[in-house]
Design an enzyme around this catalytic site. Structure first.
Site, PDB file in Angstrom:
ATOM      1  N   LYS A  39       5.456 -35.909 -23.328  1.00  0.00           N
ATOM      2  CA  LYS A  39       6.492 -36.956 -22.801  1.00  0.00           C
ATOM      3  C   LYS A  39       6.335 -37.414 -21.498  1.00  0.00           C
ATOM      4  CE  LYS A  39      10.402 -33.751 -22.432  1.00  0.00           C
ATOM      5  NZ  LYS A  39      11.374 -33.213 -23.107  1.00  0.00           N
ATOM      6  N   ARG A 137      23.488 -32.708 -26.901  1.00  0.00           N
ATOM      7  CA  ARG A 137      22.710 -33.792 -26.395  1.00  0.00           C
ATOM      8  C   ARG A 137      22.414 -34.410 -27.834  1.00  0.00           C
ATOM      9  NH1 ARG A 137      17.854 -32.346 -22.429  1.00  0.00           N
ATOM     10  NH2 ARG A 137      16.645 -32.464 -24.430  1.00  0.00           N
ATOM     11  N   TYR A 258      13.481 -42.323  11.028  1.00  0.00           N
ATOM     12  CA  TYR A 258      14.735 -43.012  10.811  1.00  0.00           C
ATOM     13  C   TYR A 258      15.826 -42.083  11.089  1.00  0.00           C
ATOM     14  CZ  TYR A 258      12.459 -47.111   8.559  1.00  0.00           C
ATOM     15  OH  TYR A 258      11.474 -48.075   8.164  1.00  0.00           O
ATOM     16  N   MET A 311       9.670 -44.565   3.233  1.00  0.00           N
ATOM     17  CA  MET A 311       9.153 -45.130   2.112  1.00  0.00           C
ATOM     18  C   MET A 311       7.548 -44.756   1.797  1.00  0.00           C
ATOM     19  SD  MET A 311       9.051 -49.159   0.408  1.00  0.00           S
ATOM     20  CE  MET A 311      10.872 -49.102   0.563  1.00  0.00           C
TER      21      MET A 311
HETATM   22  C1  LIG Z   1      11.045 -31.694 -23.256  1.00  0.00           C
HETATM   23  C2  LIG Z   1      11.413 -31.019 -24.249  1.00  0.00           C
HETATM   24  C3  LIG Z   1      10.769 -29.789 -24.641  1.00  0.00           C
HETATM   25  C4  LIG Z   1       9.764 -29.281 -23.748  1.00  0.00           C
HETATM   26  O1  LIG Z   1      10.408 -28.437 -22.766  1.00  0.00           O
HETATM   27  P1  LIG Z   1       9.670 -27.719 -21.517  1.00  0.00           P
HETATM   28  O2  LIG Z   1      10.803 -27.071 -21.006  1.00  0.00           O
HETATM   29  O3  LIG Z   1       8.918 -28.572 -20.676  1.00  0.00           O
HETATM   30  O4  LIG Z   1       8.742 -26.824 -22.187  1.00  0.00           O
HETATM   31  C5  LIG Z   1      10.906 -29.240 -25.904  1.00  0.00           C
HETATM   32  N1  LIG Z   1      11.726 -29.818 -26.687  1.00  0.00           N
HETATM   33  C6  LIG Z   1      12.693 -30.704 -26.484  1.00  0.00           C
HETATM   34  C7  LIG Z   1      13.558 -31.317 -27.505  1.00  0.00           C
HETATM   35  C8  LIG Z   1      12.306 -31.338 -25.190  1.00  0.00           C
HETATM   36  O5  LIG Z   1      13.130 -32.592 -24.926  1.00  0.00           O
END
Ligand SMILES: *Cc1c(COP(=O)(O)O)cnc(C)c1O
Length: 375
Positions: A39, A137, A258, A311
């Site tokens: 992701k 979550r 800055y 920036m």
């Molecule tokens: C992002 C994610 C992972 C991977 O987690 P890491 O800590 O990067 O290994 C695994 N399972 C879910 C549900 C996630 O959202």
């Protein structure tokens, strides 16, 4: 090193190291399938090249957050099994089916929409089921497990996988890990024949109890530290060099940047870098007289950030280099052998994950090696 790209900086991604990391994790979790979480553009490393390299290393199961990311993996790896962690977007079932993506269903409404599509097309399209065991979550609530089972039993539907996610795996002794493990066990008892998955990178490193049938490492693949307070066993994957634009001199008592937040307490040489918060160098990496910030390495020596990161520009103190001054156009190491993602992150009060996923700056991306085993 002298940088030549018209963009200035150079981000280099070592696909060989990525592949070695995947294989090392696959060994640790022998007996379970080792998926790859790609992701957020594969944690900033580029979802296309990274997915191909992971596939060449042996990965067959991929996790993404959004359907668009799933489409990108599908294009890169035609035979991938792809789970979409955001679940099913309302109205998007046809897209998932067309692209052969598996939603990770996490609510009754998602489940009903998916089942309705399966009934309509008379086909049991595969999906993962996500149960929340304490992170609050995404996920079905625990008390929905029986209802979920009733619904799918009525249709003779079986999920491809059931999963949950750990809240505190980075702290191995945290009591929440055991609690979630036990609660996940109670979910599994409702789906005894379905492959299960609980572990992210840190969970994978927490022992066999957490592996089940599939592990889902992300950050460890990219060389990040998954477990706090332990030596990181993974190989670094990213290096970033940014251009030195100009060397200047400034005198004791003068301020830098800055807001004049840093005052020089000696006559100093400063290097101005073509790199700023727009390139992923967080403003919290700024260095004031009270709080040191990030640092870069020039000619192998640490050079602290002085003043606010702006920036497009960052100023570092190169006085310690003495007469061994870099030339304009030379690269300053932001991430590399001298300073890794987690060390840089700590200096800015963040985590390696955020450093990685912010690698979207004005620099070229070069890939080194590939996922194949050496002959
Ligand atoms: C992002 C994610 C992972 C991977 O987690 P890491 O800590 O990067 O290994 C695994 N399972 C879910 C549900 C996630 O959202």
């Amino acid at each position: 090193m002298t940088l030549t790209s018209g963009l200035g900086g150079q981000l280099s991604i070592d696909l060989g190291a990525l592949a070695r990391n995947w294989r090392a994790l696959d060994k640790v979790s022998a007996g379970a399938l080792t998926a790859a979480v790609v992701k957020a553009d594969a944690y900033g490393t580029g979802i296309d090249m990274t997915s191909r390299a992971l596939h060449a290393a042996g990965a067959r199961f991929f996790f993404v957050a959004t359907p668009d990311e799933g489409i990108a993996v599908r294009a890169a790896v035609p035979d991938a099994h792809i789970f979409v962690l955001y679940g099913l977007y309302p109205g998007a079932a046809n897209l998932y089916i067309r692209q052969n993506l598996m939603p990770v269903l996490s609510s009754m409404s998602m489940l009903e929409e998916w089942l309705a599509k399966c009934v309509e097309r008379n086909e049991a399209y595969p999906a993962g089921f996500h149960f929340d065991t304490g992170i609050n979550r995404l996920g079905f609530r625990l008390n929905e497990a029986a209802l979920v089972r009733e619904r799918i039993d009525a249709l003779g539907y079986a999920p491809q996988m059931i999963m949950s996610h750990l809240a505190c795996a980075d702290i191995p002794n945290h009591e929440k890990n055991r609690t979630q493990l036990a609660l996940f066990g109670s979910v599994r008892s409702q789906f005894p024949t379905i492959p299960a998955s609980l572990a992210n990178s840190a969970g994978l490193m927490s022992g066999r109890d957490y592996h089940f049938q599939m592990v889902r490492p992300g950050v460890a693949l990219y060389g990040g530290r998954a477990v706090t307070g332990r030596k990181n066993p993974m190989q670094p994957v990213v290096t970033l060099h940014v251009p030195i634009l100009q060397i200047t001199e400034a005198r004791t008592g003068e301020s830098v940047g800055y807001g004049a937040t840093y005052t020089l307490n000696r006559n100093s040489r400063l290097a101005v870098l073509g790199y700023g918060y727009a390139d992923g160098f967080f403003r919290t990496m700024s260095g004031t007289n009270q709080h040191p910030g990030g640092k870069v390495f020039i000619r192998g020596k640490a050079c602290p950030v002085v003043g606010r990161i702006s920036m497009d520009l960052t100023i570092v103190d190169v006085t310690e280099l003495g007469s061994d001054l870099p030339d304009p156009g030379e690269g300053a190491e932001v991430l590399g052998p001298n300073i890794g993602i987690d060390e840089q992150a700590e200096l800015g009060g963040t985590i390696g994950y955020e450093i990685l996923t912010s690698l979207k700056g004005r620099y070229s991306r070069n890939y080194v090696g590939d996922g194949r085993l050496p002959e």
